[in-house]
Scaffold this motif. Structure first.
Motif, PDB file in Angstrom:
ATOM      1  N   CYS A   1       8.824   3.971  -3.271  1.00  0.00           N
ATOM      2  CA  CYS A   1       8.887   2.872  -4.228  1.00  0.00           C
ATOM      3  C   CYS A   1       8.398   3.337  -5.596  1.00  0.00           C
ATOM      4  CB  CYS A   1       8.021   1.719  -3.716  1.00  0.00           C
ATOM      5  SG  CYS A   1       8.053   0.302  -4.824  1.00  0.00           S
TER       6      CYS A   1
ATOM      7  N   HIS B   1       6.973   1.667  -7.723  1.00  0.00           N
ATOM      8  CA  HIS B   1       5.750   0.942  -8.092  1.00  0.00           C
ATOM      9  C   HIS B   1       4.507   1.744  -7.697  1.00  0.00           C
ATOM     10  CE1 HIS B   1       2.965  -2.760  -7.567  1.00  0.00           C
ATOM     11  NE2 HIS B   1       2.954  -2.359  -8.820  1.00  0.00           N
ATOM     12  N   HIS B   2       4.228   1.904  -6.419  1.00  0.00           N
ATOM     13  CA  HIS B   2       3.028   2.647  -5.999  1.00  0.00           C
ATOM     14  C   HIS B   2       3.345   3.909  -5.211  1.00  0.00           C
ATOM     15  CE1 HIS B   2      -0.257  -0.714  -6.418  1.00  0.00           C
ATOM     16  NE2 HIS B   2       0.261  -0.324  -7.578  1.00  0.00           N
TER      17      HIS B   2
ATOM     18  N   VAL C   1       4.871   4.339  -2.385  1.00  0.00           N
ATOM     19  CA  VAL C   1       4.811   4.270  -0.919  1.00  0.00           C
ATOM     20  C   VAL C   1       6.229   4.207  -0.337  1.00  0.00           C
ATOM     21  CG1 VAL C   1       2.593   3.057  -0.977  1.00  0.00           C
ATOM     22  CG2 VAL C   1       4.712   1.727  -0.887  1.00  0.00           C
TER      23      VAL C   1
ATOM     24  N   CYS D   1      10.987  -3.388  -0.784  1.00  0.00           N
ATOM     25  CA  CYS D   1       9.723  -2.678  -0.561  1.00  0.00           C
ATOM     26  C   CYS D   1       8.777  -3.667   0.102  1.00  0.00           C
ATOM     27  CB  CYS D   1       9.128  -2.159  -1.860  1.00  0.00           C
ATOM     28  SG  CYS D   1       7.499  -1.398  -1.570  1.00  0.00           S
TER      29      CYS D   1
ATOM     30  N   LYS E   1       5.680  -3.559   0.603  1.00  0.00           N
ATOM     31  CA  LYS E   1       4.290  -3.677   0.148  1.00  0.00           C
ATOM     32  C   LYS E   1       4.090  -4.862  -0.806  1.00  0.00           C
ATOM     33  CE  LYS E   1       0.183  -1.225  -1.101  1.00  0.00           C
ATOM     34  NZ  LYS E   1      -0.450  -0.068  -1.688  1.00  0.00           N
ATOM     35  N   HIS E   2       4.860  -4.919  -1.894  1.00  0.00           N
ATOM     36  CA  HIS E   2       4.711  -6.041  -2.825  1.00  0.00           C
ATOM     37  C   HIS E   2       6.026  -6.770  -3.059  1.00  0.00           C
ATOM     38  CE1 HIS E   2       1.597  -3.013  -4.204  1.00  0.00           C
ATOM     39  NE2 HIS E   2       0.871  -4.014  -3.766  1.00  0.00           N
ATOM     40  N   GLY E   3       7.043  -6.479  -2.271  1.00  0.00           N
ATOM     41  CA  GLY E   3       8.256  -7.285  -2.303  1.00  0.00           C
ATOM     42  C   GLY E   3       9.281  -6.957  -3.378  1.00  0.00           C
ATOM     43  N   SER E   4       9.217  -5.795  -3.996  1.00  0.00           N
ATOM     44  CA  SER E   4      10.276  -5.440  -4.950  1.00  0.00           C
ATOM     45  C   SER E   4      11.616  -5.359  -4.231  1.00  0.00           C
ATOM     46  CB  SER E   4       9.983  -4.084  -5.610  1.00  0.00           C
ATOM     47  OG  SER E   4       9.058  -4.248  -6.644  1.00  0.00           O
TER      48      SER E   4
ATOM     49  N   PRO F   1       7.402  -6.192  -8.948  1.00  0.00           N
ATOM     50  CA  PRO F   1       6.511  -5.552  -9.925  1.00  0.00           C
ATOM     51  C   PRO F   1       7.094  -4.330 -10.648  1.00  0.00           C
ATOM     52  CG  PRO F   1       5.615  -5.380  -7.686  1.00  0.00           C
ATOM     53  CD  PRO F   1       6.819  -6.261  -7.597  1.00  0.00           C
TER      54      PRO F   1
HETATM   55  S1  FES Z   1       4.573  -0.477  -3.825  1.00  0.00           S
HETATM   56 FE1  FES Z   1       6.596  -1.218  -3.725  1.00  0.00          FE
HETATM   57  S2  FES Z   1       6.524  -3.087  -4.746  1.00  0.00           S
HETATM   58 FE2  FES Z   1       4.492  -2.321  -4.910  1.00  0.00          FE
END
Ligand code: FES
Length: 127
Positions: free
Chosen positions: A54, A56-57, A59, A78, A80-83, A96
């Motif tokens: 991802c 974003h982070h 992962v 994703c 983890k935070h729903g992207s 995010p």
């Molecule tokens: S790590 Fe994928 S949306 Fe935050």
């Protein structure tokens, strides 16, 4: 110089409109071995490949192992935070990291097999 194509799996191994994750071993630009997580989405005769990371982070997208698509089955998710990411482009359309992209991996279907191009795979692993 012709480019090497490495077989990942048969096209028929992934049902249409489904995604599957792979863990490849590659040789990076420094000539060192590196693990490379890959997600492949099949859409009919088309296949789309992205590094399973991802923007974003950093992962894996499948927070729940092997679960890559949202409930509609139309976008990569994703966990983890729903992207959400467009399957055809890897662009994040919501979440995010909106506007960022997954790293595209070139795939081609050759004689019924899904092949990766543009990466050098480690073929003789003694793991
Ligand atoms: S790590 Fe994928 S949306 Fe935050």
């Amino acid at each position: 110089m012709s480019e090497e194509a490495y077989v990942i799996c048969a096209l028929s191994d992934i049902p249409s409109q489904k995604a599957r994750g792979f863990h490849l071993g590659i040789v990076n630009e420094k000539g060192e071995p590196e693990s490379f997580p890959l997600v492949v989405v099949r859409w009919g005769k088309n296949v789309f490949g992205y590094r399973n990371k991802c923007p974003h982070h950093g992962v894996h997208l499948d927070w729940e192992s092997g679960s890559f698509l949202d409930d509609s089955g139309q976008r990569l998710l994703c966990g983890k935070h729903g992207s959400l990411f467009e399957i055809g482009t890897g662009r994040c359309s919501s979440g995010p990291c909106k506007g960022e992209h997954l790293e595209k991996v070139r795939l081609e279907v050759i004689d019924g097999d899904i092949c990766v191009l543009g990466l050098t795979l480690i073929e003789d692993e003694n793991a």
